[in-house]
Each structure stands twice: as structure tokens, then as C-alpha cells.
Write a protein that holds these residues in place. Structure first.
Motif, PDB file in Angstrom:
ATOM      1  N   PHE A 105       0.837  -1.193   0.000  1.00 10.19           N
ATOM      2  CA  PHE A 105       0.000   0.000   0.000  1.00 10.19           C
ATOM      3  C   PHE A 105       0.872   1.242   0.000  1.00 10.19           C
ATOM      4  O   PHE A 105       2.092   1.170   0.205  1.00 10.19           O
ATOM      5  CB  PHE A 105      -0.952   0.001   1.205  1.00 10.19           C
ATOM      6  CG  PHE A 105      -0.271  -0.067   2.544  1.00 10.19           C
ATOM      7  CD1 PHE A 105      -0.022   1.079   3.277  1.00 10.19           C
ATOM      8  CD2 PHE A 105       0.121  -1.292   3.087  1.00 10.19           C
ATOM      9  CE1 PHE A 105       0.613   1.012   4.511  1.00 10.19           C
ATOM     10  CE2 PHE A 105       0.744  -1.365   4.319  1.00 10.19           C
ATOM     11  CZ  PHE A 105       0.999  -0.203   5.036  1.00 10.19           C
ATOM     12  N   LEU A 106       0.251   2.389  -0.243  1.00 12.88           N
ATOM     13  CA  LEU A 106       0.964   3.659  -0.319  1.00 12.88           C
ATOM     14  C   LEU A 106       0.649   4.524   0.888  1.00 12.88           C
ATOM     15  O   LEU A 106      -0.462   4.492   1.407  1.00 12.88           O
ATOM     16  CB  LEU A 106       0.578   4.416  -1.599  1.00 12.88           C
ATOM     17  CG  LEU A 106       0.745   3.681  -2.920  1.00 12.88           C
ATOM     18  CD1 LEU A 106       0.311   4.577  -4.082  1.00 12.88           C
ATOM     19  CD2 LEU A 106       2.182   3.216  -3.116  1.00 12.88           C
ATOM     20  N   LEU A 107       1.641   5.299   1.317  1.00  8.84           N
ATOM     21  CA  LEU A 107       1.454   6.279   2.379  1.00  8.84           C
ATOM     22  C   LEU A 107       1.979   7.629   1.900  1.00  8.84           C
ATOM     23  O   LEU A 107       3.051   7.701   1.292  1.00  8.84           O
ATOM     24  CB  LEU A 107       2.206   5.870   3.651  1.00  8.84           C
ATOM     25  CG  LEU A 107       1.651   4.682   4.453  1.00  8.84           C
ATOM     26  CD1 LEU A 107       2.557   4.382   5.635  1.00  8.84           C
ATOM     27  CD2 LEU A 107       0.227   4.946   4.933  1.00  8.84           C
ATOM     28  N   ARG A 147      -0.888   8.776   5.574  1.00  6.02           N
ATOM     29  CA  ARG A 147      -2.253   8.439   5.190  1.00  6.02           C
ATOM     30  C   ARG A 147      -2.270   7.896   3.769  1.00  6.02           C
ATOM     31  O   ARG A 147      -1.364   8.138   2.990  1.00  6.02           O
ATOM     32  CB  ARG A 147      -3.157   9.675   5.287  1.00  6.02           C
ATOM     33  CG  ARG A 147      -3.285  10.227   6.704  1.00  6.02           C
ATOM     34  CD  ARG A 147      -4.062  11.522   6.703  1.00  6.02           C
ATOM     35  NE  ARG A 147      -4.172  12.084   8.048  1.00  6.02           N
ATOM     36  CZ  ARG A 147      -4.623  13.302   8.316  1.00  6.02           C
ATOM     37  NH1 ARG A 147      -5.019  14.098   7.323  1.00  6.02           N
ATOM     38  NH2 ARG A 147      -4.679  13.722   9.563  1.00  6.02           N
ATOM     39  N   ILE A 148      -3.346   7.161   3.448  1.00  6.74           N
ATOM     40  CA  ILE A 148      -3.498   6.650   2.091  1.00  6.74           C
ATOM     41  C   ILE A 148      -3.745   7.827   1.152  1.00  6.74           C
ATOM     42  O   ILE A 148      -4.664   8.620   1.383  1.00  6.74           O
ATOM     43  CB  ILE A 148      -4.675   5.657   2.002  1.00  6.74           C
ATOM     44  CG1 ILE A 148      -4.448   4.469   2.956  1.00  6.74           C
ATOM     45  CG2 ILE A 148      -4.865   5.181   0.565  1.00  6.74           C
ATOM     46  CD1 ILE A 148      -3.304   3.572   2.576  1.00  6.74           C
ATOM     47  N   PRO A 149      -2.949   8.001   0.105  1.00 10.42           N
ATOM     48  CA  PRO A 149      -3.142   9.136  -0.800  1.00 10.42           C
ATOM     49  C   PRO A 149      -4.406   8.984  -1.650  1.00 10.42           C
ATOM     50  O   PRO A 149      -4.982   7.893  -1.754  1.00 10.42           O
ATOM     51  CB  PRO A 149      -1.890   9.116  -1.672  1.00 10.42           C
ATOM     52  CG  PRO A 149      -1.397   7.707  -1.609  1.00 10.42           C
ATOM     53  CD  PRO A 149      -1.783   7.180  -0.258  1.00 10.42           C
ATOM     54  N   GLU A 150      -4.821  10.081  -2.239  1.00  8.99           N
ATOM     55  CA  GLU A 150      -5.973  10.058  -3.141  1.00  8.99           C
ATOM     56  C   GLU A 150      -5.677   9.160  -4.336  1.00  8.99           C
ATOM     57  O   GLU A 150      -4.514   8.972  -4.716  1.00  8.99           O
ATOM     58  CB  GLU A 150      -6.288  11.477  -3.627  1.00  8.99           C
ATOM     59  CG  GLU A 150      -6.758  12.421  -2.532  1.00  8.99           C
ATOM     60  CD  GLU A 150      -8.109  12.012  -1.964  1.00  8.99           C
ATOM     61  OE1 GLU A 150      -8.961  11.512  -2.745  1.00  8.99           O
ATOM     62  OE2 GLU A 150      -8.311  12.155  -0.749  1.00  8.99           O
ATOM     63  N   PRO A 151      -6.723   8.583  -4.965  1.00 13.04           N
ATOM     64  CA  PRO A 151      -6.499   7.720  -6.136  1.00 13.04           C
ATOM     65  C   PRO A 151      -5.674   8.425  -7.208  1.00 13.04           C
ATOM     66  O   PRO A 151      -5.956   9.564  -7.583  1.00 13.04           O
ATOM     67  CB  PRO A 151      -7.924   7.432  -6.628  1.00 13.04           C
ATOM     68  CG  PRO A 151      -8.781   7.553  -5.406  1.00 13.04           C
ATOM     69  CD  PRO A 151      -8.151   8.653  -4.589  1.00 13.04           C
ATOM     70  N   ARG A 187       2.370   4.814  -7.526  1.00 13.37           N
ATOM     71  CA  ARG A 187       0.985   5.297  -7.640  1.00 13.37           C
ATOM     72  C   ARG A 187       0.176   4.239  -8.385  1.00 13.37           C
ATOM     73  O   ARG A 187       0.741   3.384  -9.094  1.00 13.37           O
ATOM     74  CB  ARG A 187       0.925   6.641  -8.365  1.00 13.37           C
ATOM     75  CG  ARG A 187       1.432   6.627  -9.785  1.00 13.37           C
ATOM     76  CD  ARG A 187       1.207   7.967 -10.484  1.00 13.37           C
ATOM     77  NE  ARG A 187       2.042   8.065 -11.684  1.00 13.37           N
ATOM     78  CZ  ARG A 187       2.937   9.017 -11.906  1.00 13.37           C
ATOM     79  NH1 ARG A 187       3.109   9.978 -11.024  1.00 13.37           N
ATOM     80  NH2 ARG A 187       3.654   9.030 -13.012  1.00 13.37           N
ATOM     81  N   TYR A 188      -1.129   4.309  -8.242  1.00 16.35           N
ATOM     82  CA  TYR A 188      -2.024   3.390  -8.932  1.00 16.35           C
ATOM     83  C   TYR A 188      -2.558   4.055 -10.192  1.00 16.35           C
ATOM     84  O   TYR A 188      -2.979   5.217 -10.166  1.00 16.35           O
ATOM     85  CB  TYR A 188      -3.173   2.968  -8.027  1.00 16.35           C
ATOM     86  CG  TYR A 188      -2.748   1.989  -6.949  1.00 16.35           C
ATOM     87  CD1 TYR A 188      -2.683   0.627  -7.215  1.00 16.35           C
ATOM     88  CD2 TYR A 188      -2.393   2.437  -5.683  1.00 16.35           C
ATOM     89  CE1 TYR A 188      -2.268  -0.272  -6.244  1.00 16.35           C
ATOM     90  CE2 TYR A 188      -1.978   1.543  -4.696  1.00 16.35           C
ATOM     91  CZ  TYR A 188      -1.927   0.197  -4.986  1.00 16.35           C
ATOM     92  OH  TYR A 188      -1.521  -0.683  -4.026  1.00 16.35           O
ATOM     93  N   ASN A 189      -2.535   3.325 -11.308  1.00 18.52           N
ATOM     94  CA  ASN A 189      -3.084   3.872 -12.545  1.00 18.52           C
ATOM     95  C   ASN A 189      -4.599   3.660 -12.595  1.00 18.52           C
ATOM     96  O   ASN A 189      -5.196   3.146 -11.645  1.00 18.52           O
ATOM     97  CB  ASN A 189      -2.393   3.257 -13.775  1.00 18.52           C
ATOM     98  CG  ASN A 189      -2.586   1.738 -13.864  1.00 18.52           C
ATOM     99  OD1 ASN A 189      -3.529   1.170 -13.302  1.00 18.52           O
ATOM    100  ND2 ASN A 189      -1.683   1.078 -14.577  1.00 18.52           N
ATOM    101  N   THR A 190      -5.218   4.052 -13.684  1.00 20.34           N
ATOM    102  CA  THR A 190      -6.680   3.973 -13.794  1.00 20.34           C
ATOM    103  C   THR A 190      -7.179   2.537 -13.838  1.00 20.34           C
ATOM    104  O   THR A 190      -8.360   2.286 -13.610  1.00 20.34           O
ATOM    105  CB  THR A 190      -7.160   4.721 -15.044  1.00 20.34           C
ATOM    106  OG1 THR A 190      -6.471   4.194 -16.202  1.00 20.34           O
ATOM    107  CG2 THR A 190      -6.850   6.215 -14.925  1.00 20.34           C
TER     108      THR A 190
END
Length: 446
Positions: free
Chosen positions: A276-278, A283-287, A336-339
Motif C-alpha cells: 500500500f501507499l502512504l 495516510r493513504i493518498p488520493e487515487p 501510484r495506482y493507474n486507472t
């Protein structure tokens, strides 16, 4: 010991005896070998007969054991049975030294639980089996070699330790793969790029490859396409994972075409692992927003041997869990997560810089450079004193021609201040681009 089958036998013997092994490269500088031994203060040092004089010339080696003599010793079955009754899955299996950002090597401590979990998950994803024939590229003093070694033992498969000089002769390297009918390779991305960028695959195609996995660095899309064309029946996997999480923890199977300017996702975690991302506020970042890649699960190693300060800085309490002790590893990588919901590697945190008032990622410049057909490899270094971005590259373009193309693709604040064409990119012993050496060059550059 050198990189050969007897070395692997010694690894297994040490583990079977209830101890853990620490591979030391005999080709490394003498000062480094001495530093590692002083840090370890081992009870025993195993070496091959030909390297016994080298071991004797070093201090802090403990009892010296000749591998040739050990192979002829009688097995102490009662002693081994006693070891089995005391072993637990968090006992150490190996120490692997990393370079360390401070210049001081850190020893990552891997345990049985993490290695077993890692191999079960990786073998399942990459579908290894008895007919798998591995071509090993990685040195035996890093954890990456476990993919081929343990998988071969698990399935009764086969692993060839490819002679290192062949990676300097790509045509002979491909001929070796074909002569041994090697169908699976798990190499660092720069090793694959070196072969394809020199036009080798147009001369000799790998006839038997069905699984091509790569890791450690970003694999340029142009080079990926060349490998896909040369091995049309192969499946291609982008793997991700630091040594601190027992090697690979994320995987992505290439399932679509990518533009030259894109980078491959690192995908999703292996079973029994959570990634996961912080953000900067834990905190978890926005998508779609970047964050530090963090990892939890049984794949975490036990930390850094004899270095509590570094361990406690990298292996920390999960800030999302205030209820009970739960360690996570903070990788120092930005993702980061892509679409599509796939995790993408963006850059190292220390490769994300503030330049001309903009926060930029050096990897974006590297990707733009390697998208050019004439460019084989590229690496960006930031020289903070002068606030210059150096772009080192190998290929057939002049620096002026490459800069003209970069101007067509990149905004002004992303353009490097210096372009340096190299005859060959400096590489570390395990095949990655040697960024530390390039950093030193940039500091000395006028």
C-alpha cells in the motif's frame, strides 16, 4: 567461494546444520571483505581450496573450513536430528549485504518463513514446474538467485549458472541459451536491455524461451518489444521487491501494448503480502496520487543484522493500525495506482527532486531518452550543489541531437543541464546501472 554448484551445496549444508550463510564475493575489494568479516565476526568461514590463501590473509574469519574436505565428512544424523527439534521458522537462513545509502554495507537477515512464503507465491505465479530450465544471471551473493535455486530444488528442475563473460558477448550468450534449451530467465532489466539494444536478437533468437522475468530497474518499452518479437511464445513478467522483503513481492504479466513513453506497472502483490501507499502524513493518498510504497506480511525479513537503528527506521509500526503491533517495511520507493488499479513504480524518493521550483522525477527524463530508437540506456543524476541534472546515456545520437528530441517531449524544467554520452554504462556486480559511480562523475564534471 566462486559462483559454481559447490557453493550452492555449501549454502544448503550450512542451512541444514541449523546455521545461516553469508555469501562474500571473493572478487570484491579486499577492504570490503575485511569490513564484512569484522561486522560478522563469524565462528567459521567456508572456502574453496583454491581460495584458502585469500581467506587465511583476512582476519576475523573464525575457523577456516576447506569445502573440499567438508564434502568428504561423515554425516552426523543424531546431531542433525537435534537441530530439527530446535528449529523454528523465524530462524535465519542467510544474510545478504546491501550497499547502504551511507556507504556502509547493511546485512539484511532473511528467515525460513519469509523464504518459504516467497518461493511458494512466486512459483505459483510464474508457473515453474519440473520441465523448467533456468538460466541464472545473478551472482550468488545476492538474494535474487533464490528464484532459480530453490525453485529448481522444489520441482526437480534444472538451473544453469551462466558464465559471467557471456554477458559481454551477447551473441554467444543467446547461443548458450539455445544449446542448453533454457526456457526461463529471471534477469535484471539492464542485462536484457544490453542484449537487445546491440541488435543481438536479430542475429540469434532464443528458441526455447517461454518465461522472461525482469526486475531491479525500469525496462524500456522499446527493448521489451524487441524481446517480445524475438520470443513470441514467451510470457513476460515485471517483478518488484526490495531485499528487505525477501526479494520479489509484486508482479505484473505484460498483457497489452505500451507506448514508448510509458513504464510497465509492477502490478499486484504475491499471495500473503499486502502493498500500500502512504503520503507524507502517513495516510493513504488520493487515487492516482503518489505515495511511498509500504509492505506488510510474512515476506518481511528480520531487519538489519547488528544494526538496530537502521532496522527501527525502516521496519516500523503500521501507522494505519493503532491496535496491536504490526511491522511494515518502508521501501523508500514512490509509487501510484493507474486507472486500471495497477501499481506503478515512479521513482526512488531520493530521485524525486525540487528543481526550478518544480518537484520532478528523474525517471521521467530517463524514459523520454530511452524512447529514442538510437538510445540503448539512460540514467539521470542530480548534482545538488550546482542544481544540475546530468543525463548519462549510451547510443548513436550526439548530445545535441538527443537534446533536440528531448525538447520536443519535455517541458523546459525537465531538460537536463548536461548530456554525457558513454561508450558503456557502468554496472554494478549484479548488472544494475551503477548510479553511485555516475554520481561521482557528475560531481567531478566541470
Amino acid at each position: 567461494m566462486e559462483r559454481r554448484a559447490e557453493t550452492i551445496a555449501v549454502f544448503l549444508g550450512i542451512v541444514a546444520s541449523g546455521c545461516f550463510y553469508v555469501p562474500i564475493d571473493p572478487q570484491s575489494p579486499r577492504k570490503r571483505m575485511q569490513l564484512l568479516l569484522e561486522k560478522l565476526a563469524p565462528a567459521a568461514c567456508v572456502c574453496s581450496t583454491d581460495l584458502l590463501p585469500l581467506a587465511q590473509s583476512l582476519s576475523q574469519t573464525g575457523q577456516l573450513l576447506d569445502c573440499g574436505n567438508l564434502m568428504n565428512e561423515q554425516i552426523d544424523w543424531p546431531g542433525l536430528n537435534g537441530v530439527r527439534t530446535r528449529q523454528i521458522d523465524t530462524d535465519l537462513i542467510y544474510l545478504v549485504f546491501t550497499s547502504g545509502s551511507t556507504g556502509t554495507p547493511k546485512a539484511v537477515a532473511g528467515c525460513h518463513r519469509a523464504v518459504i512464503d516467497y518461493m511458494e507465491g512466486l512459483c505459483q505465479v510464474l508457473e515453474f514446474h519440473r520441465d523448467t530450465v533456468f538460466g541464472n544471471q545473478t551472482p550468488l551473493y545476492v538474494d535474487a538467485c533464490l528464484k532459480e535455486i530453490i525453485a529448481a530444488l522444489k520441482y526437480g528442475a534444472c538451473t544453469y549458472l551462466i558464465p559471467k563473460p557471456l554477458f559481454l558477448q551477447p551473441v554467444k550468450l543467446m547461443e548458450f541459451l539455445n544449446s542448453q534449451k533454457i526456457n526461463t530467465i529471471c534477469w535484471v532489466a539492464s542485462a536484457l536491455s544490453l542484449v537487445s539494444a546491440l541488435g543481438t536478437l536479430e542475429k540469434v533468437q532464443p528458441e526455447y524461451l517461454r518465461t522472461v522475468a525482469f526486475a531491479s530497474e525500469v525496462f524500456p518499452i522499446r527493448q521489451l518489444r524487441r524481446w517480445q518479437a524475438a520470443a513470441p511464445k514467451a510470457r513476460f513478467f515485471n517483478l518488484y521487491g526490495p531485499t528487505e522483503t525477501t526479494g520479489i513481492c509484486c508482479w505484473y504479466e505484460v498483457d497489452r501494448e505500451f507506448a514508448l513513453e510509458q513504464t510497465l506497472p509492477i502490478g499486484r502483490p504475491l499471495p500473503n503480502t499486502d502493498v500500500f501507499l502512504l503520503d507524507e502524513n502517513n495516510r493513504i493518498p488520493e487515487p492516482g496520487a503518489p505515495g511511498e510504497i509500504c509492505i506488510r506480511g510474512t515476506r518481511l525479513t528480520m531487519g538489519y543484522y547488528g544494526d538496530w537503528e537502521s532496522t527501527q527506521r525502516a521496519f516500523v509500526q503500521n501507522p494505519l493500525n493503532p491496535h496491536y503491533p504490526e511491522l511494515i517495511y518502508r521501501t523508500g520507493d514512490v509509487g501510484r495506482y493507474n486507472t486500471r488499479g495497477e501499481l506503478e513504480f515512479v521513482c526512488r524518493k531520493d530521485n524525486q527532486i525540487k528543481h526550478m521550483g518544480h518537484r520532478i522525477e528523474l525517471g521521467e527524463i530517463e524514459t523520454a531518452a530511452t524512447a529514442q530508437e538510437e538510445i540503448q540506456a539512460a540514467c539521470c543524476i542530480y548534482e545538488s550543489n550546482r542544481q544540475w541534472i546530468f543525463l548519462y546515456y549510451t547510443g548513436d545520437l550526439t548530445s545535441g541531437a538527443l537534446m533536440s528530441r528531448l525538447r520536443e517531449r519535455l517541458p523546459r524544467y525537465l531538460l537536463p543541464q548536461r548530456l554525457c554520452r558513454l561508450d558503456a554504462m557502468p554496472l554494478t556486480d549484479n548488472g544494475k546501472i551503477d548510479r553511485k559511480e555516475l554520481k561521482q562523475r557528475s560531481e567531478q564534471h566541470g
